[in-house]
Design a protein around this motif. Sequence first.
Motif, PDB file in Angstrom:
ATOM      1  N   ARG A  42     -24.635 -15.937   7.787  1.00 28.69           N
ATOM      2  CA  ARG A  42     -23.700 -16.949   7.299  1.00 28.69           C
ATOM      3  C   ARG A  42     -24.088 -17.365   5.878  1.00 28.69           C
ATOM      4  O   ARG A  42     -25.273 -17.577   5.575  1.00 28.69           O
ATOM      5  N   GLY A  43     -23.086 -17.469   5.053  1.00 32.16           N
ATOM      6  CA  GLY A  43     -23.318 -17.821   3.657  1.00 32.16           C
ATOM      7  C   GLY A  43     -23.594 -16.640   2.756  1.00 32.16           C
ATOM      8  O   GLY A  43     -23.795 -16.821   1.548  1.00 32.16           O
ATOM      9  N   ALA A  44     -23.596 -15.413   3.302  1.00 29.88           N
ATOM     10  CA  ALA A  44     -23.847 -14.236   2.464  1.00 29.88           C
ATOM     11  C   ALA A  44     -22.687 -14.045   1.488  1.00 29.88           C
ATOM     12  O   ALA A  44     -21.521 -14.302   1.809  1.00 29.88           O
ATOM     13  N   THR A  45     -23.008 -13.597   0.283  1.00 30.76           N
ATOM     14  CA  THR A  45     -21.988 -13.410  -0.752  1.00 30.76           C
ATOM     15  C   THR A  45     -21.260 -12.082  -0.556  1.00 30.76           C
ATOM     16  O   THR A  45     -21.654 -11.232   0.251  1.00 30.76           O
ATOM     17  N   ASP A  46     -20.195 -11.906  -1.315  1.00 28.63           N
ATOM     18  CA  ASP A  46     -19.396 -10.684  -1.229  1.00 28.63           C
ATOM     19  C   ASP A  46     -20.250  -9.468  -1.553  1.00 28.63           C
ATOM     20  O   ASP A  46     -20.978  -9.440  -2.554  1.00 28.63           O
ATOM     21  N   THR A  47     -20.148  -8.437  -0.692  1.00 31.05           N
ATOM     22  CA  THR A  47     -20.939  -7.224  -0.861  1.00 31.05           C
ATOM     23  C   THR A  47     -20.077  -6.018  -0.524  1.00 31.05           C
ATOM     24  O   THR A  47     -19.343  -6.023   0.471  1.00 31.05           O
ATOM     25  N   CYS A  48     -20.176  -4.973  -1.348  1.00 27.75           N
ATOM     26  CA  CYS A  48     -19.483  -3.709  -1.096  1.00 27.75           C
ATOM     27  C   CYS A  48     -20.528  -2.658  -0.756  1.00 27.75           C
ATOM     28  O   CYS A  48     -21.392  -2.331  -1.588  1.00 27.75           O
TER      29      CYS A  48
ATOM     30  N   PRO B 133     -15.697   6.052  -7.472  1.00 23.12           N
ATOM     31  CA  PRO B 133     -16.932   5.556  -8.095  1.00 23.12           C
ATOM     32  C   PRO B 133     -16.864   5.644  -9.624  1.00 23.12           C
ATOM     33  O   PRO B 133     -16.145   6.481 -10.157  1.00 23.12           O
ATOM     34  N   PRO B 134     -17.615   4.690 -10.244  1.00 22.42           N
ATOM     35  CA  PRO B 134     -18.443   3.631  -9.660  1.00 22.42           C
ATOM     36  C   PRO B 134     -17.615   2.370  -9.393  1.00 22.42           C
ATOM     37  O   PRO B 134     -16.528   2.196  -9.934  1.00 22.42           O
ATOM     38  N   TYR B 135     -18.169   1.483  -8.563  1.00 27.40           N
ATOM     39  CA  TYR B 135     -17.492   0.240  -8.218  1.00 27.40           C
ATOM     40  C   TYR B 135     -18.527  -0.866  -8.125  1.00 27.40           C
ATOM     41  O   TYR B 135     -19.644  -0.634  -7.633  1.00 27.40           O
ATOM     42  N   PRO B 136     -18.180  -2.079  -8.590  1.00 28.30           N
ATOM     43  CA  PRO B 136     -19.175  -3.173  -8.564  1.00 28.30           C
ATOM     44  C   PRO B 136     -19.553  -3.540  -7.133  1.00 28.30           C
ATOM     45  O   PRO B 136     -18.689  -3.798  -6.278  1.00 28.30           O
ATOM     46  N   ALA B 137     -20.867  -3.592  -6.861  1.00 32.46           N
ATOM     47  CA  ALA B 137     -21.360  -3.847  -5.510  1.00 32.46           C
ATOM     48  C   ALA B 137     -21.177  -5.287  -5.076  1.00 32.46           C
ATOM     49  O   ALA B 137     -21.294  -5.586  -3.876  1.00 32.46           O
ATOM     50  N   PHE B 138     -20.873  -6.200  -6.001  1.00 33.68           N
ATOM     51  CA  PHE B 138     -20.720  -7.615  -5.651  1.00 33.68           C
ATOM     52  C   PHE B 138     -19.258  -8.022  -5.473  1.00 33.68           C
ATOM     53  O   PHE B 138     -18.951  -9.216  -5.442  1.00 33.68           O
TER      54      PHE B 138
END
Length: 392
Positions: free
Chosen positions: A210-216, A265-270
């Motif tokens: 819970r509270g984790a930020t956006d991640t790809c 690719p590439p794509y921002p991981a955040f």
Amino acid sequence: MCFSSSDKADDPAPKPAQVQPSSSSASYPKASMPQDYAPPPGPPPSQGYPSQSQSTSYAPPPGPPPSHSHAQDYAPPPGPPPSDTKNNPFFTSGPQNAEYAPPPGPPPPGQGKHDWETAVPDTALLPPPPNYFSGFDRSPANNATEEECEAGESWCQQYPLYQPMPLNHEVAAASQYGNIAVYAPPFFTARGRGSLTQAGLGVWRGHSERGATDTCLATYPPLYHVAAHSPLLTGRKKTIYYEVRILEDGSRHDEVSLALGFTAPPYPAFRLPGWHRGSLGVHGDDGHKYINDRWGGKAFTAPFRRGETLGLGMDFVVAPGGNGIRVDVFLTRDGFERGRWNLHEETDREQDLPATGLEGYHDLCAAVGVFDKVAFEIVFVPGLWKWRGYEG
């Protein structure tokens, strides 16, 4: 000298009398008129032809004039004229006119004024139509900050899309059998905010707190390898697909904080898939589809549920007429297709950003986006899928 109209003799006209020359004209004696200048025999032309009573050459032909020679051919048809059945004041109704009589008995009851206001309700009270082709400014579930959005755009401008890799048979075989690796960025696993482990060949499990930020979560090798799979090269349809099962343990009860997508690719991981160039995604918290859309996406399906298995696929075929590649995107839920759209047909030229990178001319990788609390399992092996429509 003239001839009266009553003179009808056939004798020739007399010659003119000789006039004695006067003394003044004595020096110019007038010769007698030669015989050549005498008038022609007979009366003048106006009196020389016999009247109609004297000659039969100009008599009218026997019988009546043509307009009266066949009067019987122009006789009216038998019976009264058609107007007798409607407007003739002397017309009397008879049995032949019974079909125009009103039905017996009084008119049916309740035939008053039609209440159209009850039959047609006020449309102002109806809800607005669904917004299929225009996107939302914001998601009704969760939204990233404007600073995070601008950071993602800056990252994409700094790192342009890769060109397709040369033909690699190992890469093509790995995508065919589902031997795909998943990679998490360092900030995802730092300080215990998330985890990602391989459970078997082509099967990965993970969770975020819970509270984790956006991640790809990125994958490699690409599922769509242009040099090996482009229908323009092979002449065959190519389908790429994978599934994600939402685990009940470790996920929120009120929403699923996960997105399925594909990225060039590439794509921002955040950033979640679908928010920037060369990517698309279906987000589980609102059910919207995103194609290079950093706003609120477009309505597509119902939000995801815990315990559900979701699948995302893309079909690549030669476009009609051989003009380019037609790309369709589809979603499955528990093994059944529940939605599909064409990459280009459902776009708004004025509002939507281009789908560059997704049109079949760049390599494409599976991408799973997570945030907040969610637990999941990613499956790339075709034999382990719930959906049985895969043809390769």
